[in-house]
Design a protein around this motif. Structure first.
Motif, short mmCIF file in Angstrom:
data_model
loop_
_atom_site.label_atom_id
_atom_site.label_comp_id
_atom_site.label_asym_id
_atom_site.label_seq_id
_atom_site.Cartn_x
_atom_site.Cartn_y
_atom_site.Cartn_z
N UNK A 251 0.35 -1.43 -0.26
CA UNK A 251 0.20 -0.08 -0.13
C UNK A 251 0.66 1.34 -0.05
N UNK A 252 1.93 0.97 0.10
CA UNK A 252 2.83 2.68 0.33
C UNK A 252 3.72 2.64 -0.76
N UNK A 253 3.69 1.37 -1.64
CA UNK A 253 4.13 2.02 -3.19
C UNK A 253 3.77 2.75 -4.40
N UNK A 254 4.03 3.59 -5.15
CA UNK A 254 3.00 4.43 -6.04
C UNK A 254 1.93 3.96 -6.79
N UNK A 255 1.43 4.44 -6.87
CA UNK A 255 0.48 3.32 -8.36
C UNK A 255 1.05 2.35 -9.26
N UNK A 256 2.37 2.87 -9.75
CA UNK A 256 2.80 1.99 -11.49
C UNK A 256 3.42 0.75 -10.59
N UNK A 257 4.11 0.51 -9.36
CA UNK A 257 4.65 -0.25 -9.02
C UNK A 257 3.41 -1.74 -8.28
N UNK A 258 2.46 -0.47 -7.82
CA UNK A 258 0.94 -1.67 -7.39
C UNK A 258 1.14 -2.47 -8.21
N UNK A 259 0.44 -1.25 -9.64
CA UNK A 259 0.22 -2.10 -10.49
C UNK A 259 1.14 -3.12 -11.10
N UNK A 287 11.27 -0.78 -9.12
CA UNK A 287 10.77 -0.70 -7.42
C UNK A 287 10.45 -1.42 -6.79
N UNK A 288 9.44 -2.37 -7.41
CA UNK A 288 9.19 -4.10 -6.37
C UNK A 288 10.41 -3.87 -6.01
N UNK A 289 11.10 -4.61 -6.65
CA UNK A 289 12.73 -5.65 -5.99
C UNK A 289 13.29 -5.05 -5.18
N UNK A 290 13.30 -3.78 -5.81
CA UNK A 290 14.01 -2.79 -4.58
C UNK A 290 13.41 -2.63 -3.30
N UNK A 291 12.03 -3.18 -2.96
CA UNK A 291 11.35 -2.85 -1.40
C UNK A 291 11.74 -4.72 -1.59
N UNK A 292 12.67 -5.51 -1.74
CA UNK A 292 12.58 -6.88 -1.44
C UNK A 292 11.37 -7.51 -1.96
N UNK A 293 10.31 -7.09 -2.61
CA UNK A 293 8.85 -7.65 -2.84
C UNK A 293 9.01 -8.81 -4.09
N UNK A 294 10.19 -9.15 -4.97
CA UNK A 294 10.24 -9.60 -6.00
C UNK A 294 11.58 -9.64 -6.49
N UNK A 295 11.76 -10.93 -7.23
CA UNK A 295 13.36 -11.50 -7.86
C UNK A 295 13.16 -10.95 -8.46
N UNK A 296 14.30 -10.53 -9.48
CA UNK A 296 14.42 -10.25 -11.11
C UNK A 296 15.11 -11.27 -11.76
N UNK A 297 15.27 -12.48 -12.33
CA UNK A 297 16.81 -13.01 -12.70
C UNK A 297 16.34 -13.33 -13.85
N UNK A 298 17.44 -12.41 -15.39
CA UNK A 298 17.00 -12.58 -16.63
C UNK A 298 15.40 -12.28 -17.10
N UNK A 299 14.62 -12.64 -17.55
CA UNK A 299 13.62 -13.03 -18.56
C UNK A 299 12.37 -13.21 -17.14
N UNK A 300 12.90 -13.24 -16.15
CA UNK A 300 11.26 -14.31 -14.92
C UNK A 300 11.65 -13.48 -13.72
#
Length: 912
Positions: A251-259, A287-300
C-alpha cells in the motif's frame, strides 16, 4: 552468501544425510511440511548450498498455474529436456506429449511418472542429482502425480527429492518432517538487536516462533510500537499478521509499482515480456525489486514469498483485478509458448463475472488439450469453470459430467463425486448418464462398497438402454462384476434379468449356446450369467456356463477390460493356467500401453493363478508388485484384495506370522468394506495355514465362515478335509457335495482328482485314493498332487501298510520340498518317520531363486529372457540404474558372474 539457519539442526542433518547417500549412489526423498513462513524455503536453499558436485534442478509451485497440466513439471525439468531422447521410446513419447513438446498424447499419467523417474536418473548420470520442489501444494495435479510416483520408486539412482509444502499437501508414502516454530533462543537471534526486551519477548510469543514473522514484523512496527509504548501485534494468526505487514508495504508503494505487482501476481508465469505487454512498467517492477518484494532473474519475475503475491493481488480492488486479467489475456493473444492459449482462456475466465458462452467454449477447448496431454485434473478444472460460465442447464450439466469423469480419471474421487452430484440427474442424455454412472460407481468401488456400486449402475441402466444398447450391456456386465466381488446374488440376478430384456441381446442371452455367441461382448454376457448362477447357488449351471464360454473363440476380440473380467472368471471355472495366460497378456499390454489402472487387477489375477499352479516364488513377486502399484494408486480395495492373495501364497510357503498378519488385516478390511471375494481368499489362507499346521479345528472354523456360493466353492475341498480331520465328518457332507458338483461341471483333471481325494477322506475308501493319484498325472498342479499323496500315505500308515505308505509320502515330500511348501513338507517328514523311514533334510533345491527378494526375482526373470536394463525398468516401473543395482545384488546370491548364466538358473526355478 551462505545460508544461515537458526534452530533447524535436525532438519539440516537429515538433508546432509540424504545428500551423502546420493553421492554414494543411494536415493532418498523428504517432504518438509509446515505453515507459511516456517522456513521450508530456507531449508531448500541450504540443501542447494550443500549440494557441491551435484546437479540441481528446482521448481516452484504457483497457485494460478495449478490448472495448467504439467506446467510445473515442465518448469522443473526444463534444463534437462535435451535428455528425453535417452528414455525408452514409450516413456519419451509420453513425457514429450505431456509437456507439449510433440503432438503425442500420453497413454497414462503414471507412464509420465515413470518417464520422470527415468529422466531424473538420466540427469544424475554417474553422479548425483538434487531435485527441489518449493510450494508443492500449488503444483498442478498432473505434475505432482508424476513427481510423487517417481519419488516413491527412487532406489539406487543417486537422486534426492525434497518437497516443501503446506501441512495438508498429500504425499502418502514419502518420509516427512513437520516444521514447528523456533525455540525462544533461535527466535531471538532473528530479531533486530535494538528492540527493547519487552518488545522482543512479545514478538517471540506472538509470532509463535515463525521465522518469516520474526523477520518481517519488526519492519512493520510504528515508532511507538518499536519503543514498546503500543502492542506490536494484534490478535490474529501468524500468516495473517505477516500478510498484513506485506499489505502495508504494498500500500505504501507508488501506483505504477502496485499495478506492476498486481499484474505479476495475476499472471503467475513470471515471463517478463508478458508482464510488460500487459501494462507492467519496468520502472514499477524495479521499484518492487528494490523493496525486496520480487526478484528478477534474467527474463523471469518471481515473488520472494507466496504471501507477498497474495497481498499484491488481494489488496487491489476487484475492478483492477478484472482489468489485469483482461490485459494479460490480450498480451497472450500473439504469444507462441506451448501453454499460451490455455493461459489466455483462464485469464478470460478470471475476468468474467457472469455467464459467457464464448469463454466457456475456450475453456472446453483447453480441457480437450489437457486430455490430449494426460492432464485429467486440469481437464476437470477447465470443464468445471466452463460449466460455471454456462447459462444453458443442459450444456452446463454436460460440462459438469465431463469434469466429473476427468476428476475420476485423475483419482480425485471426492471431487468427482461432488461434480457428479451438481449435474442435473434427469436429463435424457445417455452419454452423460453413462459418464455420471461410471463416476459414482467408481467412487463406491474405491471408497464405499462394490454392492453399492452395482446398485448405482442398475438404477442408471433404464435411461441408457433405450438409446444405447451396447453401453447398457457393458454397464450391466460391470454390475455383475461388482455383485460378484460383493458376493451378492440378488444384484447380480437383477443385472442378468436386465441383460435379457435388452432388445439386441434377449434371444441370444436366454437361448443361444455360449459357444456360438457372435461377438466378444456376448462372451462377456455369458460369463456374467455363469457367475450369477454360481452366486445364486446353481453350481452346476454356473460352472457349466462359464466353462463353455471360456472354450469359445469369441474371447479373441476382447480388450484389456474384457480380458481382465475373463481372467477373473477363469478361477471359479477351475482354469488357473488359462487365467495366468490371459492375465500375463493383460500385464504385457498394460505395461506396453501405460494402462496402469488396469495393471494392478491383472497382477492380482496373474499372481493368484501362479499360486494355484504351485509357483509360489513367482506368485509372491507378482503380487508384491501389484500391491506396491495399488498402494501408489491409492486403490484401497485392490490393496485389500492383493493383501489377502499374498497371505494365501504365504500360507503355502510356511510363513506363519506373515500369513496371519496379512490375512487377518485383509479379512478385517474386507469385511468392513463388503469385499466378500477378498475376505474369502483371506479366510481360505488362514484355513490352509491351520491345516498345514495340523490344527483341523481352527481350519474348520475359518473355512466354515466362507459363503458357500460364488468364489467360496473353491474352498470346499479344504473344508471337507478339515471336518474329517477334526472328527466331525457330518460337517463334511455339504461341502463335499458342493465340490463334487463343481468338479463334475468344470471338467478339469486337477479338480476331478481333488474331488476323488475328498471322497476318499469321507468314505475311507482306498479306491478313491488310487483313482485320485492316477487322475493327478500330468494335471499341472503339483501342490494338489502332493496333498493327495500325503493324505493317501497317512491313510496307508494308519492301515499299517508302511511300505506302501513310504512310496506315497516320499513322492509328496519331494514335491513339497521342490515347491518350498515347508509346513506341508514337515508333515510329510513326520509321517515318513512314523513309518520307520529317515527322510532327507529340508531343502529348496527346486527353487534356486528363493534367495532373492521379490523385486530381485522379477528383475532376474526378465533379464534371463533377454530384456535389457532399460526394458526391465520400463516393465517394473524402476529406473535402469536401479535395475542394474538389483542385478549386482542378485549375482553373488545366485553364485553366478554373468548375465548369460541367468537362463539356466531360471529354468531350474520353473522346473524345466
Amino acid at each position: 552468501m551462505p545460508v544461515v539457519l537458526h534452530g533447524r539442526a535436525e532438519e539440516q542433518a537429515e538433508i546432509d544425510r540424504l545428500l551423502d547417500g546420493a553421492r554414494d549412489g543411494r536415493s532418498g526423498a523428504l517432504v518438509l511440511r509446515g505453515p507459511a513462513g516456517i522456513g521450508k524455503s530456507a531449508l531448500l536453499a541450504y540443501a542447494a548450498e550443500q549440494a557441491a558436485g551435484m546437479r540441481v534442478v528446482r521448481g516452484v509451485g504457483i497457485e494460478s498455474e495449478a490448472a495448467l497440466p504439467f506446467a510445473a513439471l515442465h518448469l522443473l525439468l526444463r534444463t534437462g529436456l535435451d535428455r528425453i531422447h535417452a528414455l525408452p521410446d514409450a516413456q519419451a513419447t509420453a513425457l514429450s506429449g505431456a509437456l507439449g513438446l510433440r503432438d503425442a498424447p500420453p497413454d497414462s499419467r503414471f507412464l509420465v511418472g515413470l518417464a520422470t523417474l527415468s529422466l531424473l536418473s538420466e540427469l544424475a548420470g554417474d553422479g548425483a542429482l538434487l531435485c527441489l520442489v518449493d510450494d508443492a501444494q500449488w503444483f498442478d495435479q498432473a505434475s505432482m502425480d508424476a513427481l510423487v510416483f517417481a519419488a516413491r520408486r527412487l532406489d539406487a539412482d543417486g537422486v534426492v527429492m525434497v518437497f516443501a509444502a503446506r501441512p495438508d499437501f498429500p504425499a502418502t508414502g514419502l518420509p516427512e518432517r513437520r516444521l514447528d516454530g523456533l525455540d525462544d533462543t533461535s527466535a531471538a537471534a532473528l530479531l533486530p538487536a535494538d528492540l527493547p526486551p519487552q518488545v522482543r519477548e512479545r514478538l517471540i510469543r506472538e509470532s509463535d516462533g515463525n521465522p518469516l514473522a520474526l523477520i518481517e514484523l519488526p519492519a512493520a512496527l510504528s515508532p511507538e510500537q518499536r519503543a514498546g509504548r503500543l502492542s506490536p501485534v494484534g490478535a490474529m494468526p501468524v500468516a495473517d499478521r505477516v500478510q498484513e505487514a506485506f499489505h502495508a508495504q504494498v500500500a505504501a508503494l507508488p501506483e505504477p509499482t502496485r499495478t506492476a505487482l498486481l499484474i505479476a501476481a495475476a499472471d503467475g508465469s513470471g515471463e517478463l515480456a508478458t508482464l510488460v505487454a500487459a501494462g507492467a512498467s519496468l520502472a514499477g517492477l524495479e521499484a518492487a525489486e528494490r523493496s525486496r518484494l520480487i526478484e528478477i532473474r534474467g527474463s523471469t519475475v518471481g515473488f520472494r514469498h507466496p504471501l507477498i503475491r497474495a497481498a499484491a493481488y488481494q489488496s487491489a480492488p476487484v475492478t483492477a483485478r478484472l482489468a489485469a486479467h483482461r490485459a494479460l489475456a490480450d498480451a497472450l493473444t500473439s504469444a507462441t509458448s506451448v501453454d499460451a492459449t490455455d493461459r489466455r482462456a483462464w485469464h478470460l475466465a478470471a475476468a468474467a463475472f457472469g455467464p459467457d458462452e464464448d469463454v466457456a467454449r475456450r475453456l472446453e477447448e483447453a480441457a480437450g488439450r489437457a486430455r490430449d496431454r494426460g492432464g485429467h485434473a486440469a481437464m476437470a478444472a477447465a470443464y468445471e469453470r466452463a460449466a460455471e460460465l454456462t447459462a444453458d442447464p443442459v450444456r452446463r450439466s454436460a460440462r459438469l459430467a465431463a469434469a466429473a469423469l476427468a476428476a475420476s480419471d485423475a483419482g480425485l474421487m471426492g471431487r468427482a463425486a461432488g461434480l457428479a452430484d451438481r449435474a442435473t440427474p434427469d436429463l435424457d442424455d445417455p452419454a452423460m448418464t453413462v459418464a455420471l454412472t461410471q463416476v459414482r460407481a467408481h467412487r463406491e468401488v474405491e471408497s464405499g462398497t462394490p454392492l453399492a456400486a452395482g446398485r448405482i449402475i442398475l438404477d442408471a441402466v433404464p435411461r441408457v438402454a433405450a438409446h444405447a444398447t451396447e453401453q447398457a450391456t457393458w454397464l450391466l456386465v460391470e454390475a455383475v462384476r461388482c455383485a460378484w466381488f460383493a458376493g451378492d446374488a440378488p444384484v447380480a440376478e437383477q443385472a442378468v434379468a436386465s441383460l435379457q430384456e435388452l432388445p439386441a441381446l434377449s434371444s441370444r442371452v436366454s437361448t443361444a449356446p455360449p459357444g456360438h455367441l457372435g461377438t466378444s461382448t456376448h462372451a462377456l454376457v455369458g460369463q456374467a450369467v455363469g457367475l450369477t448362477r454360481l452366486l445364486s447357488g446353481d453350481i452346476a449351471g454356473g460352472a457349466d456356463r462359464v466353462r463353455r464360454v471360456l472354450d469359445s473363440p469369441a474371447l479373441v476380440g476382447l480388450g484389456v477390460p474384457g480380458l481382465t473380467f475373463t481372467a477373473g472368471a477363469c478361477l471359479p471355472a477351475g482354469r488357473a493356467a488359462l487365467c495366468e495366460e490371459i492375465a500375463a497378456r493383460v500385464v504385457a499390454d498394460c505395461r506396453a500401453s501405460g494402462m496402469i489402472g488396469w495393471l494392478a487387477f491383472a497382477l492380482q489375477d496373474q499372481g493368484f493363478a501362479q499360486g494355484l499352479l504351485g509357483r509360489y516364488g513367482e506368485a509372491t513377486a507378482t503380487l508384491d508388485a501389484g500391491l506396491r502399484l495399488a498402494t501408489d494408486l491409492g486403490h484401497q480395495h485392490r490393496v485389500t484384495h492383493l493383501t489377502c492373495c499374498l497371505a494365501w501364497v504365504l500360507a503355502h510357503q510356511g510363513d506363519v506370522a506373515g500369513c496371519r498378519d496379512r490375512a487377518e488385516e485383509g479379512v478385517r478390511q474386507a469385511d468392513g468394506r463388503g469385499l466378500v471375494v477378498a475376505a474369502t481368499i483371506g479366510r481360505w489362507a488362514l484355513g490352509r495355514l491351520e491345516l498345514s499346521l495340523g490344527n483341523a479345528d481352527a481350519a474348520l472354523e475359518q473355512l466354515a465362515a466362507v459363503p458357500p456360493g460364488g468364489f467360496g466353492v473353491l474352498c470346499a475341498a479344504d473344508e471337507v478335509e478339515a471336518a474329517v480331520r477334526s472328527g466331525r465328518s457330518d460337517r463334511a457332507r455339504q461341502p463335499l457335495e458342493r465340490y463334487l458338483t463343481w468338479a463334475r461341471h468344470v471338467r478339469q483333471p486337477a479338480s476331478d482328482a481333488v474331488a476323488l481325494r475328498c471322497r476318499a477322506l469321507v468314505d475311507q475308501d482306498e479306491t478313491h485314493f488310487v483313482d485320485a493319484v492316477r487322475r493327478h498325472e500330468g494335471d499341472g498342479n503339483p501342490y494338489e498332487r502332493a496333498r493327495t499323496r500325503l493324505a493317501y500315505g497317512e491313510w496307508l500308515r494308519r492301515a499299517r501298510r508302511r511300505a506302501d505308505a513310504r512310496a506315497q509320502l516320499r513322492g509328496a515330500l519331494e514335491t513339497f520340498d521342490r515347491l518350498g511348501a515347508e509346513l506341508w513338507a514337515a508333515r510329510a517328514r513326520a509321517e515318513l518317520r512314523a513309518t520307520g523311514d529317515v527322510p532327507a533334510a529340508p531343502r529348496k533345491a527346486g527353487d534356486p531363486l528363493s534367495v532373492l527378494t521379490p523385486q530381485e526375482r522379477e528383475v532376474v526373470r526378465l533379464a534371463a529372457g533377454g530384456a535389457s536394463n532399460r526394458d526391465i525398468a520400463a516393465q517394473l516401473f524402476l529406473s535402469p540404474r536401479t535395475v542394474g543395482y538389483h542385478l549386482y545384488k542378485a549375482f553373488p546370491k545366485l553364485g553366478i558372474t554373468s548375465r548369460s548364466q541367468l537362463a539356466t538358473i531360471t529354468r531350474a526355478a520353473s522346473g524345466e
